[in-house]
Write an enzyme that holds these catalytic residues in place. Structure first.
Site, PDB file in Angstrom:
ATOM      1  N   ASN A  50       0.047   3.882   0.276  1.00 23.91           N
ATOM      2  CA  ASN A  50       1.294   3.688  -0.488  1.00 23.91           C
ATOM      3  C   ASN A  50       2.130   4.754  -1.106  1.00 23.91           C
ATOM      4  O   ASN A  50       1.430   5.565  -1.744  1.00 23.91           O
ATOM      5  CB  ASN A  50       1.163   2.285  -1.091  1.00 23.91           C
ATOM      6  CG  ASN A  50       2.367   1.897  -1.992  1.00 23.91           C
ATOM      7  OD1 ASN A  50       2.679   2.480  -3.366  1.00 23.91           O
ATOM      8  ND2 ASN A  50       3.454   1.431  -1.448  1.00 23.91           N
ATOM      9  N   HIS A 103     -14.194  -9.702 -10.866  1.00 22.44           N
ATOM     10  CA  HIS A 103     -15.047 -11.074 -10.635  1.00 22.44           C
ATOM     11  C   HIS A 103     -16.140 -10.913  -9.958  1.00 22.44           C
ATOM     12  O   HIS A 103     -17.249 -11.789  -9.643  1.00 22.44           O
ATOM     13  CB  HIS A 103     -14.093 -12.246 -10.360  1.00 22.44           C
ATOM     14  CG  HIS A 103     -13.456 -11.988  -8.856  1.00 22.44           C
ATOM     15  ND1 HIS A 103     -12.530 -11.112  -8.722  1.00 22.44           N
ATOM     16  CD2 HIS A 103     -13.716 -12.615  -7.652  1.00 22.44           C
ATOM     17  CE1 HIS A 103     -11.987 -10.840  -7.542  1.00 22.44           C
ATOM     18  NE2 HIS A 103     -12.899 -12.048  -7.060  1.00 22.44           N
ATOM     19  N   HIS A 140      -5.667   1.842   3.357  1.00 24.80           N
ATOM     20  CA  HIS A 140      -4.420   1.634   2.915  1.00 24.80           C
ATOM     21  C   HIS A 140      -3.859   2.694   2.486  1.00 24.80           C
ATOM     22  O   HIS A 140      -4.567   3.563   1.840  1.00 24.80           O
ATOM     23  CB  HIS A 140      -4.658   0.426   1.665  1.00 24.80           C
ATOM     24  CG  HIS A 140      -3.696   0.581   0.770  1.00 24.80           C
ATOM     25  ND1 HIS A 140      -3.534   0.997  -0.348  1.00 24.80           N
ATOM     26  CD2 HIS A 140      -2.467  -0.203   0.546  1.00 24.80           C
ATOM     27  CE1 HIS A 140      -2.633   0.836  -1.300  1.00 24.80           C
ATOM     28  NE2 HIS A 140      -1.861   0.050  -0.609  1.00 24.80           N
ATOM     29  N   HIS A 186     -12.373  11.931   1.322  1.00 20.71           N
ATOM     30  CA  HIS A 186     -11.849  12.529  -0.081  1.00 20.71           C
ATOM     31  C   HIS A 186     -11.779  13.943  -0.021  1.00 20.71           C
ATOM     32  O   HIS A 186     -10.989  14.573  -0.863  1.00 20.71           O
ATOM     33  CB  HIS A 186     -13.130  12.410  -1.027  1.00 20.71           C
ATOM     34  CG  HIS A 186     -13.126  10.926  -1.680  1.00 20.71           C
ATOM     35  ND1 HIS A 186     -12.679  10.514  -2.825  1.00 20.71           N
ATOM     36  CD2 HIS A 186     -14.127   9.829  -1.004  1.00 20.71           C
ATOM     37  CE1 HIS A 186     -12.725   9.336  -2.994  1.00 20.71           C
ATOM     38  NE2 HIS A 186     -13.571   8.827  -2.094  1.00 20.71           N
TER      39      HIS A 186
END
Length: 304
Positions: free
Chosen positions: A109, A177, A107, A147
């Site tokens: 952005n 959660h 991902h 990285h």
């Protein structure tokens, strides 16, 4: 940030979308991006591009430029002083779901935001973005490469930039959660304006172009790896965590829906095939169990 500066960012973002799509197409043996250009009643719009093929089950690269008369709740929850202001936001957001379970999902952005003040109200602006990696069958050398590219992209902007934004990524892409990170991290930053416009703009350009440098070598390394149905089923199960995060926690998803963005473009980040299993636990000592050792913050470059 004035309108001319904002427009220069918008033009860069369109160019970045073109560049990323072209570079991802060089990896795919069968398939090209198809584009849906869309417009919104408020004057905004965008270009959603999606590709499916032998390598990528679904790769989506979205450019958007949206406007509004009033800020959505996600933008004003921590900034009540901006309530009632108009806004415009633009960004490139992408998620790549490979077919081969040995290739991680990725991902990225980069985005820009500014308020449009009314009367004497002060205007606000900032940049945000980053990229993160979500493997199913992790390889240390891939994660270190990912990285390292992030580190090199951040290095010209300050000695502590990578460390700060890497930590932010680990904390943001965390499923409370589940008690686990979404993947092995990368970079995340938001509300970036303290450097001023020029340096901040240079930074999101560096991050935007670094994504392919970080990801494509990993794709090429594993795109011909042999896998079986067990690997595929585990990939589909773990994709469920991706869905959980995007629908429960992700600010971009919530902002897009609340600001009246195009729903199909916003939800293109979801994988095309996903499965859920009640209380699934991988057997100890298996490849699948090994993944859970990676779902926590770790100093991959040994900087600390």
């Amino acid at each position: 940030m004035d309108s001319k500066q904002f427009q220069s960012v918008v033009e860069f973002l369109k160019t970045l979308q073109d560049d990323i799509c072209q570079r991802l197409e060089t990896v795919e043996s069968h398939g090209h991006f198809r584009e849906d250009a869309w417009h919104h009643d408020n004057g905004g719009g965008g270009r959603t591009r999606v590709m499916s093929g032998d390598v990528f089950e679904q790769a989506g690269v979205n450019f958007s430029h949206v406007k509004g008369e009033h800020l959505p709740i996600t933008a004003t929850a921590k900034r009540p002083e901006m309530a009632g202001q108009g806004f415009e936001a633009s960004g490139v957001s992408l998620v790549v779901h490979p077919d081969n379970p040995f290739i991680p999902t990725s991902h990225a952005n980069v985005r820009v935001f500014r308020t449009i003040s009314k009367g004497d109200e002060p205007s606000h602006w900032w940049f945000g973005g980053g990229f993160d990696l979500t493997p199913y069958y992790p390889f240390d050398e891939d994660i270190i490469h990912w990285h390292q590219v992030a580190f090199e992209a951040c290095k010209p902007f300050g000695d502590d930039v990578y460390t700060k934004f890497k930590k932010w990524c680990d904390e943001y892409f965390y499923l409370k959660h589940r008690g686990e990170t979404r993947g092995v991290g990368g970079l995340f930053f938001d509300d970036l304006n303290e450097w001023g416009f020029d340096k901040s703009f240079e930074f999101i350009q560096a991050i935007g172009y670094a994504y392919c440098d970080a990801y494509i070598p990993i794709v090429n390394k594993h795109k011909n790896s042999v896998f079986d149905d067990k690997h595929k089923q585990f990939q589909k199960y773990r994709r469920g965590r991706y869905v959980e995060f995007n629908l429960v926690y992700d600010r971009g998803t919530l902002f897009g829906l609340q600001s009246g963005g195009r729903t199909e473009s916003i939800l293109m980040s979801l994988p095309p095939e996903v499965s859920y299993r009640y209380n699934y636990q991988p057997e100890d000592g298996t490849q699948e169990a090994r993944l859970y050792e990676y779902l926590k913050s770790k100093d991959w470059l040994g900087l600390n």
